[in-house]
Design an enzyme around this catalytic site. Structure first.
Site, PDB file in Angstrom:
ATOM      1  N   ASP A 149       6.840   2.617  -5.546  1.00 55.22           N
ATOM      2  CA  ASP A 149       6.029   3.365  -4.585  1.00 55.22           C
ATOM      3  C   ASP A 149       4.999   2.424  -3.971  1.00 55.22           C
ATOM      4  O   ASP A 149       3.975   2.114  -4.580  1.00 55.22           O
ATOM      5  CB  ASP A 149       5.337   4.542  -5.262  1.00 55.22           C
ATOM      6  N   HIS A 207      -2.611   3.254  -2.531  1.00 54.20           N
ATOM      7  CA  HIS A 207      -2.847   2.842  -3.909  1.00 54.20           C
ATOM      8  C   HIS A 207      -3.228   1.369  -4.043  1.00 54.20           C
ATOM      9  O   HIS A 207      -3.379   0.883  -5.167  1.00 54.20           O
ATOM     10  CB  HIS A 207      -1.593   3.134  -4.742  1.00 54.20           C
TER      11      HIS A 207
END
Length: 288
Positions: free
Chosen positions: A190, A195
């Site tokens: 991902d 993030h």
């Protein structure tokens, strides 16, 4: 129109063919913080190939592959900037223990699109079949929240009453996360910049990059399997959770669990932020 339920509901996403071996499993476990005490035999179950077990939450990785390609979420009837997308919940139901190496074909279907007013909720159901045929190894449900995409006139969906425990927790487990935890977890597939990129996170309304919801999900599952099943993940038949709030890498998670026959319910908070919710409606089930 960024959300079109007439197109989305019932649409099949491209199948995912996913292969893994012990190296992939070790990378996943290390990205969850496994091996923090390399002299603990229970930790080495996750971080050393001799006697390696596979956490059930590993099954949540394959269905998400290809869904979060920066810079946008592109699904049938659903278009959104990744900055507006959060993982709202995840469940996995297993037919048996996950092997340390395997190959599956994952069928994915958009089953629901809900209009929550300020946001849209998209539900993807997945079934993982062994690549060489046979009964499914696992089924999973991924819930995505698209902020700011509500108001398209779709069904709101039922509102379930929250579960309220009737006694003090049977156990409390603290789990540390690393400042670089999200950077490690990105290696599992991902690559959403939310993030990793501080500027991207600020533009999305967060003061810093946030930890992947699936990383928090795995960290908590690992902690509960260790606390209740002595690390025997082969007994686990299912794990589910709703992502109730953000976690920032480096924070400590506190999970309170209520144990019953064959399973438990739990909730995870961040003590350093006045027990801010992280995971709600956590359920872990096991056999034997």
């Amino acid at each position: 129109m960024p959300i079109d339920p007439a197109v989305a509901v019932g649409a099949r996403l491209p199948d995912v063919v996913h292969s893994w071996d012990a190296t992939d499993v070790l990378r996943y476990h290390l990205a969850l913080g496994a091996g923090s005490d390399p002299f603990d035999p229970r930790e080495l179950r996750w971080a050393y190939e001799d006697g390696l077990r596979v956490l059930p939450t590993y099954a949540a990785l394959a269905p998400s592959l290809g869904m979060f390609e920066p810079p946008r979420l592109e699904l049938p009837g659903v278009r959104a900037d990744l900055a507006a997308v959060l993982h709202g919940g995840q469940s996995v139901v297993l037919a048996g223990p996950l092997p340390t190496a395997g190959r599956v074909r994952v069928e994915r279907t958009l089953t629901r699109v809900l209009d929550k007013g300020g946001s849209a909720v998209v539900v993807v159901e997945s079934v993982a079949h062994p690549a060489d045929g046979g009964e499914p190894w696992w089924r999973s449900t991924s819930t995505l929240v698209v902020r700011g995409a509500g108001g398209f006139g779709g069904a709101r969906g039922p509102k379930a009453a929250p579960w309220v425990p009737d006694r003090p927790a049977d156990l409390v487990v603290d789990s540390a996360t690393l400042p670089q935890q999200a950077l490690l977890y990105r290696l599992c597939g991902d690559r959403n910049p939310l993030h990793a990129d501080p500027a991207f996170a600020r533009a999305a309304g967060f003061p810093a990059p946030v930890l992947h919801g699936l990383c928090t999900y795995g960290v908590v599952c690992k902690a509960l399997v260790g606390a209740v099943l002595d690390g025997d993940s082969d007994r686990v038949t299912g794990c589910s959770a709703r992502f109730a709030g953000v976690v920032y890498p480096g924070e400590v998670l506190r999970t309170r669990a209520w144990v019953g026959p064959g399973g438990l319910r739990a909730a995870t908070t961040v003590p350093a932020r006045d027990d801010a919710p992280a995971l709600a409606e956590v359920e872990l089930t096991w056999a034997g």
